[in-house]
Design an enzyme around this catalytic site. Structure first.
Site, PDB file in Angstrom:
ATOM      1  N   ASP A  11     -18.287  52.484  21.036  1.00  0.00           N
ATOM      2  CA  ASP A  11     -17.785  53.803  20.256  1.00  0.00           C
ATOM      3  C   ASP A  11     -18.360  53.579  18.892  1.00  0.00           C
ATOM      4  O   ASP A  11     -17.876  53.616  17.749  1.00  0.00           O
ATOM      5  CB  ASP A  11     -16.389  53.925  19.937  1.00  0.00           C
ATOM      6  CG  ASP A  11     -15.717  52.733  19.516  1.00  0.00           C
ATOM      7  OD1 ASP A  11     -16.338  51.675  19.404  1.00  0.00           O
ATOM      8  OD2 ASP A  11     -14.728  52.922  18.688  1.00  0.00           O
ATOM      9  N   ASP A  16     -20.543  48.160  16.552  1.00  0.00           N
ATOM     10  CA  ASP A  16     -21.202  48.465  17.830  1.00  0.00           C
ATOM     11  C   ASP A  16     -22.657  48.475  17.781  1.00  0.00           C
ATOM     12  O   ASP A  16     -23.359  48.056  18.687  1.00  0.00           O
ATOM     13  CB  ASP A  16     -20.495  49.923  18.270  1.00  0.00           C
ATOM     14  CG  ASP A  16     -19.084  50.097  18.489  1.00  0.00           C
ATOM     15  OD1 ASP A  16     -18.546  49.647  19.620  1.00  0.00           O
ATOM     16  OD2 ASP A  16     -18.437  50.155  17.416  1.00  0.00           O
ATOM     17  N   ASN A  40     -14.230  55.269  17.023  1.00  0.00           N
ATOM     18  CA  ASN A  40     -14.482  55.184  15.752  1.00  0.00           C
ATOM     19  C   ASN A  40     -14.638  56.579  15.173  1.00  0.00           C
ATOM     20  O   ASN A  40     -14.355  56.962  13.881  1.00  0.00           O
ATOM     21  CB  ASN A  40     -15.567  54.335  15.323  1.00  0.00           C
ATOM     22  CG  ASN A  40     -15.559  52.777  15.389  1.00  0.00           C
ATOM     23  OD1 ASN A  40     -14.456  52.546  14.977  1.00  0.00           O
ATOM     24  ND2 ASN A  40     -16.217  51.992  15.938  1.00  0.00           N
ATOM     25  N   THR A 123     -16.421  47.546  23.567  1.00  0.00           N
ATOM     26  CA  THR A 123     -16.356  47.127  22.033  1.00  0.00           C
ATOM     27  C   THR A 123     -15.566  48.383  21.469  1.00  0.00           C
ATOM     28  O   THR A 123     -15.877  48.652  20.250  1.00  0.00           O
ATOM     29  CB  THR A 123     -17.659  46.789  21.544  1.00  0.00           C
ATOM     30  OG1 THR A 123     -18.585  48.069  21.605  1.00  0.00           O
ATOM     31  CG2 THR A 123     -18.563  45.611  21.859  1.00  0.00           C
ATOM     32  N   PHE A 164      -7.634  48.053  16.150  1.00  0.00           N
ATOM     33  CA  PHE A 164      -7.767  49.404  16.364  1.00  0.00           C
ATOM     34  C   PHE A 164      -8.117  49.548  17.702  1.00  0.00           C
ATOM     35  O   PHE A 164      -7.596  50.534  18.395  1.00  0.00           O
ATOM     36  CB  PHE A 164      -9.033  49.924  15.376  1.00  0.00           C
ATOM     37  CG  PHE A 164      -9.525  51.198  15.488  1.00  0.00           C
ATOM     38  CD1 PHE A 164      -8.913  52.244  14.865  1.00  0.00           C
ATOM     39  CD2 PHE A 164     -10.666  51.281  16.119  1.00  0.00           C
ATOM     40  CE1 PHE A 164      -9.310  53.626  15.233  1.00  0.00           C
ATOM     41  CE2 PHE A 164     -11.116  52.590  16.549  1.00  0.00           C
ATOM     42  CZ  PHE A 164     -10.706  53.693  15.855  1.00  0.00           C
ATOM     43  N   ASN A 165      -9.109  48.748  18.534  1.00  0.00           N
ATOM     44  CA  ASN A 165      -9.366  49.296  19.733  1.00  0.00           C
ATOM     45  C   ASN A 165      -8.295  49.302  20.817  1.00  0.00           C
ATOM     46  O   ASN A 165      -8.155  50.305  21.538  1.00  0.00           O
ATOM     47  CB  ASN A 165     -10.370  48.218  20.323  1.00  0.00           C
ATOM     48  CG  ASN A 165     -11.830  48.226  19.583  1.00  0.00           C
ATOM     49  OD1 ASN A 165     -12.100  49.264  19.056  1.00  0.00           O
ATOM     50  ND2 ASN A 165     -12.547  47.392  19.624  1.00  0.00           N
ATOM     51  N   HIS A 238     -17.357  42.699  14.066  1.00  0.00           N
ATOM     52  CA  HIS A 238     -16.345  42.428  15.093  1.00  0.00           C
ATOM     53  C   HIS A 238     -17.044  42.392  16.406  1.00  0.00           C
ATOM     54  O   HIS A 238     -17.189  41.544  17.128  1.00  0.00           O
ATOM     55  CB  HIS A 238     -15.356  43.576  15.264  1.00  0.00           C
ATOM     56  CG  HIS A 238     -14.433  43.738  14.029  1.00  0.00           C
ATOM     57  ND1 HIS A 238     -13.477  42.767  13.625  1.00  0.00           N
ATOM     58  CD2 HIS A 238     -14.447  44.820  13.066  1.00  0.00           C
ATOM     59  CE1 HIS A 238     -12.998  43.227  12.541  1.00  0.00           C
ATOM     60  NE2 HIS A 238     -13.576  44.401  12.055  1.00  0.00           N
ATOM     61  N   ASP A 239     -17.748  43.428  16.757  1.00  0.00           N
ATOM     62  CA  ASP A 239     -18.308  43.791  17.829  1.00  0.00           C
ATOM     63  C   ASP A 239     -19.380  42.998  18.508  1.00  0.00           C
ATOM     64  O   ASP A 239     -19.362  42.664  19.854  1.00  0.00           O
ATOM     65  CB  ASP A 239     -18.944  45.314  18.181  1.00  0.00           C
ATOM     66  CG  ASP A 239     -17.442  46.361  18.119  1.00  0.00           C
ATOM     67  OD1 ASP A 239     -16.305  45.750  18.311  1.00  0.00           O
ATOM     68  OD2 ASP A 239     -17.677  47.398  18.020  1.00  0.00           O
TER      69      ASP A 239
HETATM   70  C1  BDR Z   1     -12.919  47.552  16.059  1.00  0.00           C
HETATM   71  O1  BDR Z   1     -12.510  48.593  15.482  1.00  0.00           O
HETATM   72  C2  BDR Z   1     -13.785  49.555  15.332  1.00  0.00           C
HETATM   73  O2  BDR Z   1     -13.493  50.413  14.118  1.00  0.00           O
HETATM   74  C3  BDR Z   1     -14.841  48.386  15.192  1.00  0.00           C
HETATM   75  O3  BDR Z   1     -15.939  49.141  15.860  1.00  0.00           O
HETATM   76  C4  BDR Z   1     -14.445  47.555  16.360  1.00  0.00           C
HETATM   77  O4  BDR Z   1     -14.983  47.710  17.704  1.00  0.00           O
HETATM   78  C5  BDR Z   1     -12.338  46.437  15.109  1.00  0.00           C
HETATM   79  O5  BDR Z   1     -10.921  46.390  14.820  1.00  0.00           O
HETATM   80 CA    CA Z   2     -16.231  49.167  18.220  1.00  0.00          CA
END
Ligand code: BDR
Ligand code: CA
Length: 310
Positions: A11, A16, A40, A123, A164-165, A238-239
């Site tokens: 996303d 990402d 996102n 991701t 979040f994901n 993160h990703d």
């Molecule tokens: C995740 O949330 C998204 O905003 C980022 O792309 C990542 O995948 C981190 O919590």
């Molecule tokens: Ca992401």
């Protein structure tokens, strides 16, 4: 050496984008396709960002759109971190490429019909993958593993409990974690240690190619937004953890444990309840990343950026 076949499900999203970039030129990986989630930003925006990235990085892969709607809950986005476009900060050239004619689930199904030992690399939210596993459970035999960014053993980043994901579609995550497949979870416990601090920016700014330029421009915005929202410098990248775990298995330490997704809808909705110490003696359904070698992480990012020739 046989390349490891992967399907990205993303996303974009600043982090990402870096994950796609690292996978794009990795000699040990073959990207069969890229599927897009809303997350996102809306699906229209994350889709647009994905084909922009594919065109900019000169990748020859199909890009397919998902449904854009979580299985049960209302959609959510993360404009505060990723901006109005979902990928603020980079001036892409006009688009010449188009989406694949199949949607994400159908593209994954046809790729999995033709290929064995495929690793799915989500991701973003897990909607597309959950829909695939429910509609076509027979494809599981050709899935080697699911290596995802999401969740947290500890606290969340969009609620006290949830990452979040996972919070974007907890019911989908529940399906994925209970699929019986080998699920590798790279959560906030490790990605919060991979911070894009000034020394990282300085190091990557010395890479004078399209990947270096993308990294610096995107991470500038990512860092600024992170500072505004969370009040600390150095955004967690993160990703790319997913791709780096495939490129160099020594960067992360995993521990297999029971993980339950909170789908109750209460204050812990979307929490990945990780039984690290096996208190409840439940089946171990996921390999959870518990440690990261930060130095090697940035070495892999640098190597990945340098693989682009210009
Ligand atoms: C995740 O949330 C998204 O905003 C980022 O792309 C990542 O995948 C981190 O919590
Ligand atoms: Ca992401």
């Amino acid at each position: 050496m046989d390349k490891r076949k992967i399907i990205l499900d993303c996303d974009p999203g600043h982090d990402d984008a870096i994950a796609i970039m690292l996978a794009g030129r990795a000699s040990s990986l073959e990207i069969l396709g890229i599927c897009v989630e809303a997350g996102n930003q809306t699906l229209e925006k994350t889709g647009n960002n994905t084909i922009n990235l594919v065109q900019y990085l000169d990748l020859d892969v199909p890009v397919a759109l998902g449904s854009g709607k979580p299985l049960k809950r209302a959609p959510m986005t993360c404009a505060a971190i990723h901006g109005e476009t979902g990928l603020d900060g980079f001036p892409f050239s006009p688009l010449k490429i188009k989406y694949h004619q199949q949607n994400a689930v159908e593209l994954m199904k046809s790729l999995l019909d033709k290929n064995e030992d495929v690793t799915l690399v989500p991701t973003g939210p897990l909607t597309n993958i959950a829909e695939l596993l429910v509609k076509y459970p027979e494809v599981k035999k050709n899935i080697k593993s699911i290596v995802l960014m999401g969740g947290s053993i500890g606290y969340g980043n969009v609620s006290p409990a949830a990452e979040f994901n996972i919070l974007c579609d907890p019911e989908a995550a529940d399906i994925v974690f209970n699929s019986g497949l080998d699920v590798y979870m790279l959560g906030l416990d490790v990605t919060r240690k991979a911070l894009v601090l000034p020394n990282v920016m300085k190091r990557m700014s010395k890479i004078h190619n399209k990947a270096g330029e993308l990294f610096i421009r995107l991470m500038k915005v990512f860092n600024e937004n992170q500072l505004k929202i969370f009040g600390h410098s150095g955004a967690p990248l993160h990703d790319p953890a997913t791709i780096i775990s495939l490129l160099n298995p020594k960067v992360f330490t995993f521990k297999k444990m029971n993980v339950v997704i909170d789908v109750t809808g209460g204050p812990s909705y979307g929490r990945t309840n990780c039984d690290q110490f096996d208190y409840l003696h439940q089946p171990h359904n996921a390999y959870v990343a518990v440690d990261i070698n930060v130095k090697e992480y940035w070495n892999e990012v640098e190597k990945g950026l340098k693989r682009y020739s210009k």
